[in-house]
Motif scaffolding. Structure first.
Motif: not given
Length: 156
Positions: A87-106
């Motif tokens: 599903k569509p979720l917010p993706l945080i872009m260009n984080v040094p040393g990280f990839s695929g960082v999203r905002i989601h539930g939990g």
């Protein structure tokens, strides 16, 4: 021409061995066409409360994959389709040393795996969050074509 942009401000406030708890606020900025500068609402320059956040613990070094919060800073954030969550979720872009960082539930540290969890409620005794707020974050971001500027700070 775009006349409005969205700022997501996350202030990390609680720092535990396995998690960081924060507060997310949304601020709207408008283009002052006379001055050609961006201004926040005068009554709400830091934004208004949207939800609580949970991330892995903040570490200086070494980074532990899936168990380290992203560095404090300012990032571009977009809404796009997540293959993992389907599903569509917010993706945080260009984080040094990280990839695929999203905002989601939990609710708990094991739900983050390096991402930012968003929830409406925070149990201060157990330091868990609950009541998925992701759809509210997406709703705000869609006001600005699915984009936002995300700033994360550490309050210590």
């Amino acid at each position: 021409m775009k006349f409005k942009r969205i700022h997501i401000n996350i202030e990390r406030q609680i720092f535990l061995e396995d998690r960081s708890i924060g507060v997310m606020k949304i601020a709207h900025e408008y283009l002052d066409t006379d001055l050609k500068t961006w201004r926040a609402h005068e009554y709400d320059p830091q934004g208004h409360f949207v939800c609580y956040t949970m991330e892995p613990t903040v570490r200086k070094v070494p980074k532990v994959p899936g168990k380290t919060a992203i560095p404090a800073g300012t990032y571009d954030c977009i809404v796009n389709f997540s293959k993992r969550f389907q599903k569509p979720l917010p993706l945080i872009m260009n984080v040094p040393g990280f990839s695929g960082v999203r905002i989601h539930g939990g609710n708990r540290p094991e739900d983050t795996q390096g991402c930012v969890l968003a929830a409406f409620n925070h149990d201060q005794k157990s330091n868990v969050i609950f009541g998925n707020a992701t759809s509210k974050v997406i709703e705000y971001m869609m006001e600005d074509y699915g984009e936002a500027i995300l700033t994360i700070t550490n309050k210590r």
